[in-house]
Design a protein around this motif. Structure first.
Motif, PDB file in Angstrom:
ATOM      1  N   SER A 159       0.843  -1.209   0.000  1.00  0.00           N
ATOM      2  CA  SER A 159       0.000   0.000   0.000  1.00  0.00           C
ATOM      3  C   SER A 159       0.868   1.246   0.000  1.00  0.00           C
ATOM      4  O   SER A 159       0.620   2.204  -0.741  1.00  0.00           O
ATOM      5  N   ARG A 160       1.891   1.202   0.824  1.00  0.00           N
ATOM      6  CA  ARG A 160       2.802   2.348   0.940  1.00  0.00           C
ATOM      7  C   ARG A 160       3.485   2.610  -0.412  1.00  0.00           C
ATOM      8  O   ARG A 160       3.581   3.754  -0.856  1.00  0.00           O
ATOM      9  N   ALA A 161       3.930   1.542  -1.059  1.00  0.00           N
ATOM     10  CA  ALA A 161       4.615   1.683  -2.353  1.00  0.00           C
ATOM     11  C   ALA A 161       3.668   2.268  -3.398  1.00  0.00           C
ATOM     12  O   ALA A 161       4.054   3.153  -4.175  1.00  0.00           O
ATOM     13  N   VAL A 162       2.423   1.792  -3.410  1.00  0.00           N
ATOM     14  CA  VAL A 162       1.440   2.286  -4.386  1.00  0.00           C
ATOM     15  C   VAL A 162       1.148   3.761  -4.118  1.00  0.00           C
ATOM     16  O   VAL A 162       1.120   4.582  -5.051  1.00  0.00           O
ATOM     17  N   LEU A 163       0.975   4.120  -2.846  1.00  0.00           N
ATOM     18  CA  LEU A 163       0.681   5.520  -2.517  1.00  0.00           C
ATOM     19  C   LEU A 163       1.866   6.421  -2.857  1.00  0.00           C
ATOM     20  O   LEU A 163       1.681   7.557  -3.309  1.00  0.00           O
ATOM     21  N   ARG A 164       3.078   5.921  -2.664  1.00  0.00           N
ATOM     22  CA  ARG A 164       4.269   6.715  -3.008  1.00  0.00           C
ATOM     23  C   ARG A 164       4.306   6.997  -4.505  1.00  0.00           C
ATOM     24  O   ARG A 164       4.663   8.084  -4.942  1.00  0.00           O
ATOM     25  N   LEU A 165       3.962   5.989  -5.313  1.00  0.00           N
ATOM     26  CA  LEU A 165       4.081   6.137  -6.762  1.00  0.00           C
ATOM     27  C   LEU A 165       2.874   6.843  -7.371  1.00  0.00           C
ATOM     28  O   LEU A 165       3.008   7.659  -8.275  1.00  0.00           O
ATOM     29  N   PHE A 166       1.683   6.522  -6.871  1.00  0.00           N
ATOM     30  CA  PHE A 166       0.455   7.007  -7.514  1.00  0.00           C
ATOM     31  C   PHE A 166      -0.221   8.146  -6.750  1.00  0.00           C
ATOM     32  O   PHE A 166      -1.101   8.812  -7.285  1.00  0.00           O
ATOM     33  N   GLY A 167       0.170   8.338  -5.501  1.00  0.00           N
ATOM     34  CA  GLY A 167      -0.513   9.339  -4.691  1.00  0.00           C
ATOM     35  C   GLY A 167      -1.904   8.866  -4.314  1.00  0.00           C
ATOM     36  O   GLY A 167      -2.264   7.707  -4.558  1.00  0.00           O
TER      37      GLY A 167
END
Lengths: 342, 396
Positions: free
Chosen positions: B301-309
């Motif tokens: 989740s953290r990785a997705v939020l970092r990349l996609f906001g």
């Protein structure tokens, strides 16, 4: 346009003197059966507390990788490619034995964790803090060559400038009889069943005496397919068959030695060499073939011990074909040359 | 994508939700999970850990293929490869390369032989069909041969790395056609291994849910036929999709845990986008690794939020359908992504009720709000071997 690829360092732990090229002058002459690797002093590579948590394979992987990284001054390889036939056998067998003897309770997570094949390459990633490309092959006796081929392609595609390529397989007292029962430790073999750890650094933006010219891995090739693959490798390197002057095969005395016949016939002018009489047979033996050839090119010496009764030859042959056949099914070809500027 | 365009001309799948793409699609559309009490693997945990078994015992898998022997990993692999080759119209595989991902290999057979041998002191088991490469070569032998075979073994990202590697081999000019994916059967060895790590859920898994408590194991195989566009045109093969990008990165954090920031996952997804020349806004769906363990789902989740906001694309884990098919997951989920692209639907994230803190809201509605053109398929693994594939229904 092909990029020149250099093997800028290589190190090995085998039944010969570990992390050393002294086998070229003072080889250990092995006996048959099972022969275990000579362990180096691990203190320069692993803290004692850490070492106790690692099986022998992980310690060896750390030592061979670190040796190569220190020699090349590369702290963080851009790609880490690993080949292993069976991974950490000791941990795998411990877990399997506990499971079958003690039932499905109270099993040790560490043994399971270290039974997965990629635990070796991942450890190198963790130790070096390398977030780059990291992959592992477990394809029997051509695992290393598959990893080498992967590294080659990454370098040619310009995705990385260096790649650490390694192969690691271990032997245990419980595992050896299984290899025998499987026909992998063939009674006809004239060399021992052994273990090996090898690491080498491939670089494009570098120089050095050892040029890797290409690699190919084939599944059950007909003789003409094997020769087609050879010719394709030579063509890419701008070489003719007649220019290859050393053929280093994985012949081990067993029935699969006939696999090399098409190559010996196609390259009649070659000095015919073997290495398994010194290093033994294992799933990682193919990596030792590559290691031996690059050592000869680096030191510009074809040692007597590879020539079966011959004498040291200096300078060494310039263009080497390293061929290995695993179990009569998987074949590998590695082409190496001495860089003419060295 | 720079260089040779890689397209997909065949796909095959077998998992807990069915044999072949048709059954798989039906199960996905109907929201029918394959997770159930263990019925085919002999284990004392049969009723304790629900799993996604392929609904057939090993002898009947052999009968399906007209084979006398062959271990479960091999048989599942052959079934998926057969479907993929058939769709691609490939009958002669002699110039094709086969790349298979597995970690279990022949372990399920070996553990039975080993237990048997313990009852008869002095006997030693053969491991001829045990090691990972042996299962790949046994699959190859069934089809009469391939030019090159290789086995990727990066734990749960093995199949994804096989697919990625196939693209590299095509782009480097080594081969025109590769069949790549992975196969893994359930074994006592890894069921107990995952249990020793205390990451198996005793209930059906709930990826991305606040109450998630671990994963359910699964088994199966998924393979794609990957081909240079030039070769597909020459053969007049129907193109099903494109592999426009991919990324392989190492989390370099811990052997069995993902970093809190999901660095490896972030880098793998970002590389895939960069290679395709796409921006995060171009991605229409993410098939998450989403195992249902507290650690993976938080890190991913953290990785997705970092990349996609905050404006991230629809995302779901299909592991509540199939179970975590470990080494095969990248292959199985790549085929599911292809189905989503072809059928224009979003696979649901089953068993989700409450979002986790700092987490994502996974797909609940199959109907996409915009066309599904570009999707990411994530496969992460022990050792931080993280891979992301970017599949599309159009070239870039």
């Amino acid at each position: 346009m092909k990029q020149p690829v250099y093997i800028t360092a290589a190190s090995a732990i085998s039944i010969q003197e570990p992390l050393s090229e002294s086998w070229m002058q003072h080889p250990v002459v092995p006996q048959g059966g099972a022969a275990y690797a000579r362990e180096p002093d691990y203190t320069p590579f692993v803290k004692p507390l850490e070492a106790r948590r690692m099986g022998k394979l992980l310690k060896r992987a750390t030592a061979t990788a670190q040796t190569v990284l220190r020699q090349t001054g590369i702290a963080r390889p851009e790609a880490i490619l690993t080949g292993t036939g069976h991974g950490c056998v000791q941990n795998t067998l411990t877990f399997l034995n506990d499971l079958c003897q003690g039932g499905e309770q109270m099993l040790k997570p560490t043994c399971f964790m270290q039974s997965t094949h990629n635990t070796i390459g991942s450890l190198t990633g963790i130790q070096t803090g390398s977030h780059g490309y990291n992959s592992t092959y477990a394809h029997g006796g051509t695992s290393f060559e598959c990893a080498l081929m992967n590294a080659w392609d990454l370098l040619q595609l310009g995705r990385v400038h260096n790649a650490l390529v390694s192969a690691h397989d271990e032997l245990t007292d419980d595992y050896y009889p299984m290899l025998q029962a499987s026909g992998y430790a063939d009674g006809r073999m004239t060399c021992p069943t052994t273990e090996a750890s090898v690491s080498c650094m491939l670089q494009t933006a570098a120089e050095g005496p050892v040029l890797l010219q290409g690699v190919d891995v084939l599944y059950r090739p007909a003789p003409e397919q094997l020769l087609q693959a050879l010719d394709a490798l030579l063509e890419e390197a701008g070489l003719q068959r007649t220019q290859v002057d050393a053929l280093l095969t994985g012949a081990n005395g067993s029935g699969t030695d006939r696999a090399y016949d098409p190559l010996t016939h196609a390259l009649p002018q070659c000095e015919l060499l073997t290495y398994k009489h010194l290093f033994g047979e294992s799933f990682s033996a193919g990596a030792l073939g590559c290691y031996v050839a690059q050592a000869c090119l680096r030191h510009d010496l074809l040692p007597a011990c590879l020539r079966r009764g011959g004498e040291d030859r200096q300078p060494a042959p310039r263009h080497w074909l390293v061929a290995n056949c695993f179990d009569g099914t998987d074949y590998s070809l590695i082409l190496l040359s001495k860089c003419c500027d060295y | 994508m720079k260089g040779t365009t890689v397209c997909i001309t065949g796909a095959g799948i077998v998992s807990a939700i069915g044999f072949g793409k048709e059954e798989t699609l039906q199960a996905l559309r109907q929201g029918r999970s394959g997770i159930a009490p263990i019925r085919y693997l002999e284990t004392t945990h049969a009723d304790e850990f629900p799993s996604g078994e392929v609904k057939a015992d090993t002898p009947s898998l052999r009968r399906r293929l007209g084979m006398q022997d062959g271990n479960r990993t091999t048989l599942l692999g052959i079934l998926a490869i057969q479907e993929a080759l058939q769709q691609a119209g490939i009958t002669d595989t002699r110039t094709v390369s086969l790349l298979s991902g597995t970690t279990v290999g022949g372990m399920e057979e070996t553990e039975q032989h080993y237990a048997e041998a313990l009852k008869h002191p002095g006997t030693t088991i053969s491991i001829r069909t045990h090691h990972c490469g042996a299962t790949t070569d046994a699959m190859a032998a069934f089809f009469g041969g391939f030019r090159h075979t290789a086995t990727l073994s990066t734990a749960c990202s093995s199949a994804a790395n096989a697919i990625l590697r196939a693209a590299e081999m095509i782009q480097s000019g080594r081969t025109d056609i590769c069949i790549a994916g992975g196969s893994e059967c359930l074994s006592k060895f890894h069921l107990n291994g995952f249990n020793s790590l205390m990451i198996l859920d005793r209930r059906p898994c709930r990826p991305f849910d606040a109450g998630r408590a671990g994963l359910n194991l699964g088994e199966g195989a998924g393979f794609l036929v990957l081909e240079s566009e030039v070769s597909a045109r020459r053969r007049k093969a129907a193109v099903l999709g494109w592999l426009n990008g991919y990324g392989n990165a190492c989390d370099a954090f811990h052997q069995t845990a993902s970093s809190p920031e999901g660095e490896g996952a972030f880098l793998a997804m970002r590389q895939a986008l960069e290679m395709a020349g796409l921006t995060p806004a171009d991605i229409d769906y993410i098939n998450a690794h989403g195992t249902g363990t507290p650690n993976n789902d938080a890190s991913e989740s953290r990785a997705v939020l970092r990349l996609f906001g905050g404006n991230y694309p629809p995302i779901s884990s299909t592991k509540a359908f199939t179970g975590h098919t470990t080494s095969a997951s990248g292959g199985i989920e790549a085929v599911i992504c292809l189905l989503a692209l072809q059928e224009q639907f979003l696979p649901q994230n089953l068993h989700f009720s409450e979002p986790m803190e700092g987490g994502l809201l996974p797909v609940q509605d199959q109907q996409p709000k915009r066309p599904v053109r570009h999707v990411l398929c994530n496969a992460f693994a022990f050792g931080g071997n993280d891979t992301s594939l970017l599949l599309s229904n159009q070239p870039v």
